[in-house]
Design an enzyme around this catalytic site. Sequence first.
Site, short mmCIF file in Angstrom:
data_model
loop_
_atom_site.label_atom_id
_atom_site.label_comp_id
_atom_site.label_asym_id
_atom_site.label_seq_id
_atom_site.Cartn_x
_atom_site.Cartn_y
_atom_site.Cartn_z
N CYS A 2 0.84 -1.19 0.00
CA CYS A 2 0.00 0.00 0.00
C CYS A 2 0.88 1.24 0.00
O CYS A 2 1.88 1.30 0.69
CB CYS A 2 -0.94 0.10 1.20
SG CYS A 2 -2.08 -1.26 1.33
N ARG A 27 3.50 -0.20 -4.83
CA ARG A 27 3.20 -0.84 -3.55
C ARG A 27 1.78 -1.40 -3.49
O ARG A 27 1.39 -2.03 -2.51
CB ARG A 27 3.36 0.16 -2.40
CG ARG A 27 4.77 0.68 -2.25
CD ARG A 27 4.83 1.70 -1.15
NE ARG A 27 4.84 1.07 0.15
CZ ARG A 27 5.94 0.79 0.83
NH1 ARG A 27 7.10 1.06 0.33
NH2 ARG A 27 5.87 0.23 2.02
N TRP A 76 -3.35 -2.28 -1.63
CA TRP A 76 -3.15 -3.70 -1.99
C TRP A 76 -3.96 -4.45 -0.94
O TRP A 76 -3.59 -4.51 0.23
CB TRP A 76 -1.68 -4.05 -1.91
CG TRP A 76 -1.37 -5.45 -2.38
CD1 TRP A 76 -1.15 -5.85 -3.66
CD2 TRP A 76 -1.23 -6.62 -1.56
NE1 TRP A 76 -0.88 -7.21 -3.69
CE2 TRP A 76 -0.94 -7.70 -2.42
CE3 TRP A 76 -1.35 -6.87 -0.20
CZ2 TRP A 76 -0.74 -9.00 -1.95
CZ3 TRP A 76 -1.16 -8.16 0.27
CH2 TRP A 76 -0.86 -9.21 -0.62
N ASN A 102 -1.50 1.29 6.28
CA ASN A 102 -0.69 0.27 5.63
C ASN A 102 -0.39 -0.79 6.69
O ASN A 102 0.10 -0.43 7.76
CB ASN A 102 0.60 0.95 5.13
CG ASN A 102 1.47 0.03 4.36
OD1 ASN A 102 1.07 -1.09 4.06
ND2 ASN A 102 2.67 0.47 4.05
N GLY A 103 -0.71 -2.04 6.43
CA GLY A 103 -0.43 -3.09 7.42
C GLY A 103 -1.69 -3.86 7.77
O GLY A 103 -2.67 -3.82 7.02
N GLU A 486 13.48 -18.91 -10.84
CA GLU A 486 13.32 -17.46 -11.01
C GLU A 486 12.69 -17.16 -12.38
O GLU A 486 11.81 -16.30 -12.51
CB GLU A 486 14.69 -16.77 -10.87
CG GLU A 486 14.75 -15.30 -11.28
CD GLU A 486 13.80 -14.39 -10.48
OE1 GLU A 486 13.24 -14.82 -9.47
OE2 GLU A 486 13.62 -13.24 -10.92
N LYS A 490 9.18 -15.27 -13.00
CA LYS A 490 9.08 -14.07 -13.84
C LYS A 490 7.95 -14.22 -14.85
O LYS A 490 7.16 -13.31 -15.04
CB LYS A 490 10.43 -13.89 -14.54
CG LYS A 490 10.86 -12.50 -14.78
CD LYS A 490 11.62 -11.86 -13.64
CE LYS A 490 10.84 -11.81 -12.36
NZ LYS A 490 11.52 -11.36 -11.22
N GLU A 493 4.56 -14.07 -12.98
CA GLU A 493 4.25 -12.73 -12.44
C GLU A 493 3.70 -11.80 -13.52
O GLU A 493 2.73 -11.10 -13.29
CB GLU A 493 5.52 -12.07 -11.88
CG GLU A 493 5.95 -12.55 -10.52
CD GLU A 493 7.22 -11.84 -10.05
OE1 GLU A 493 7.28 -11.48 -8.88
OE2 GLU A 493 8.18 -11.66 -10.85
N HIS A 509 10.81 -38.73 -12.24
CA HIS A 509 10.13 -39.24 -11.05
C HIS A 509 8.69 -38.74 -10.96
O HIS A 509 8.13 -38.67 -9.88
CB HIS A 509 10.90 -38.85 -9.79
CG HIS A 509 12.27 -39.45 -9.74
ND1 HIS A 509 12.49 -40.81 -9.72
CD2 HIS A 509 13.50 -38.87 -9.74
CE1 HIS A 509 13.80 -41.04 -9.70
NE2 HIS A 509 14.43 -39.89 -9.72
N LYS A 609 5.10 -4.52 -5.20
CA LYS A 609 6.55 -4.67 -5.21
C LYS A 609 7.10 -4.91 -3.82
O LYS A 609 8.04 -5.67 -3.64
CB LYS A 609 7.19 -3.41 -5.80
CG LYS A 609 8.69 -3.54 -5.89
CD LYS A 609 9.25 -2.88 -7.08
CE LYS A 609 10.68 -3.26 -7.32
NZ LYS A 609 10.83 -4.60 -7.88
C1 G6P Z 1 7.22 -9.20 -3.62
C2 G6P Z 1 7.53 -8.91 -5.07
C3 G6P Z 1 8.59 -9.88 -5.57
C4 G6P Z 1 9.82 -9.79 -4.67
C5 G6P Z 1 9.46 -10.10 -3.22
C6 G6P Z 1 10.62 -9.86 -2.27
O1 G6P Z 1 6.53 -10.40 -3.50
O2 G6P Z 1 6.36 -9.01 -5.86
O3 G6P Z 1 8.95 -9.52 -6.89
O4 G6P Z 1 10.79 -10.68 -5.13
O5 G6P Z 1 8.41 -9.22 -2.81
O6 G6P Z 1 10.96 -8.50 -2.25
P1 G6P Z 1 12.27 -7.92 -1.63
O7 G6P Z 1 12.12 -6.43 -1.71
O8 G6P Z 1 12.33 -8.39 -0.20
O9 G6P Z 1 13.41 -8.43 -2.41
#
Ligand code: G6P
Length: 614
Positions: A2, A27, A76, A102-103, A486, A490, A493, A509, A609
């Site tokens: 947020c 955010r 969010w 926020n929280g 990763e 990606k 996401e 397996h 993010k």
């Molecule tokens: C969120 C983002 C991810 C990120 C993760 C960790 O879930 O959507 O893309 O990798 O947070 O974020 P950080 O800032 O701790 O690396």
Amino acid sequence: MCGLVGYIGKNLSRAPIIKGLSRLEYRGYDSAGFACLNPGDNRLVYVKAQGQLHNLIKQFDQKPIDGHIGIGHTRWSTHGVASQENAHPQFDCYKTLSIAHNGIIENHHMLKEQLMQEGHLFSSQTDTEIVAHLLESLLQIHKKLLPALISLVNQLQGAYALVIILQAYPDQMVVIRKGSPLCIGIGQQEMFVSSDLLAFADITNKVLFLPDQSFALLGKELLELYDFSGAPLLPSIQEVDSAWINVDKNGYEHFMLKEIYEQKGAIYASLAFFRSISHQIWDQVGLTSEQVKNLESIHFLGCGTSWHAARIAQFFFEKICLMPARVMLASEFRYMPFFAEKNSAYIAISQSGETADTLEALRLVNSMHIANIALTNVASSTAVREADGFLLTHAGQEIAVASTKAFATQLAALYWFAHRIALEKGIINLYQFETAQEDILIAAEALENSIEKYKKIIVETYAPYYAQYKKFIFLGRHISYPFAMEAALKLKEISYLFAQCYPAGELKHGPIALIDAETPIFLFSSLDSLVYQKLLSNAQEVKARKGHLVVFAFEGQKELIQLADACFIIPTVNPLLAPLAMTGLMQFFVYHIAKVLDCPIDKPRNLAKSVTVE
Ligand code: G6P
């Protein structure tokens, strides 16, 4: 999580708040709102909208409200769906006070029941609205703001950052912090409040990071800080370096694409910085040379992409420093048994330095008095302030939700740091250390060159072709397995396509049953000759079942290249840096798949993010 912005001062608040919110949209972006006190009569007025910030901005045409004290929010959702009612700010019964939050208020059920019994009427499903009604009730009891706030913070459980404006106190804004980040920017007869200094970094560099479990009363020239018992605190105002904050797309269609292209520069900048601090490194990371020499194990904590960087770094530390390295998901770590080890250190990896799960894991390690280091991209982050020491990547501001250049610089930093520890321990010599630094630059070159080499064919052929599929299997082995995870993350996401990742050796397996004509298999190669041979067998297993194979191979890997239906050939680098060399091309490819599908790449649905709730 947020975006939260507040303003009180000589100017009108709407413009700086909306500008700040637009910078914080990463955010959260499922709804937005703005509230202010109407100049003249101090009436509380507000506008809220579902969806992204531009929906809110459109509403100002019909309702052009503004005032010298205001708050704004991009949400969010945690409690209650994304809707206009649930958007912040939230209000008390008579809409005389307004709150952006926020929280999470963990005891909201209990408080809501109690407040409903007292006759309060709720109009949203949010936990935030409870705070508004509770404050309303406490103001009736205590009559004055300060005792009401002390009582409020002592009743709220959870982690939260709150910004409050009240009709009854038109010259004061209340800000409260417990757990969630919150900072105050001090301007000329004006104060800014935000969950991230990015919101006002171009206006002032004088910042107070609100201490945890404190609240403040702000006026255009007023700053009173209190702890949760109501005892006054001395504000510690810092001057922050905001020169690196760049929030423009510089002509790129998306921030993600811009950030993909910035990777080589970000790696160079990070390495130049590490070289410059190499002599004082132990002071910086909060260890003594003696402690480093005695280190017997290393532990990593992180979430999402940062966790993947840690999984890759595990190979660096075990191979280079010859000691066991363990990786834990921060969200799991707190709930697992904790076995304190002698001569050990923890590295918490977080691009933002604000991820709640990672911070809580870090706090747990800290409480056990075990050496801990934050590896982050944000110098002013909570992780930097709370860890024993820190190591900063120099990726520059990363705006796109999907992490790209932060990941690449994390890998570079961890590779460098593993070598720096090995040098201190006498495992490698200065020449090997210098070579390792050169190897990072060679991998950064490979990362960028491979994008250039395949740019045209990806845009014109591969991305439109693979965007037609609905599901994918990603395979890797050894160090390329976490990299494949990763890559799958990606793709998920930003394109919402289903991608399941397996260690290639596990294919036989069970997952091998999934191979069919509708499921392309992305295989990420390795530069370790033994692992390569094993991967080759796995690729053959796929082809024997008529699977469609997309391969990220390295120069000279002829057998694998021949098996592929589509293939990218990447220049060879130090085997441990193979993931870094593949990074740019992988991101560029999935970016273009998402682009063909017309996805909102920089702000994918449901994501944020910086996730500052557990
Ligand atoms: C969120 C983002 C991810 C990120 C993760 C960790 O879930 O959507 O893309 O990798 O947070 O974020 P950080 O800032 O701790 O690396």
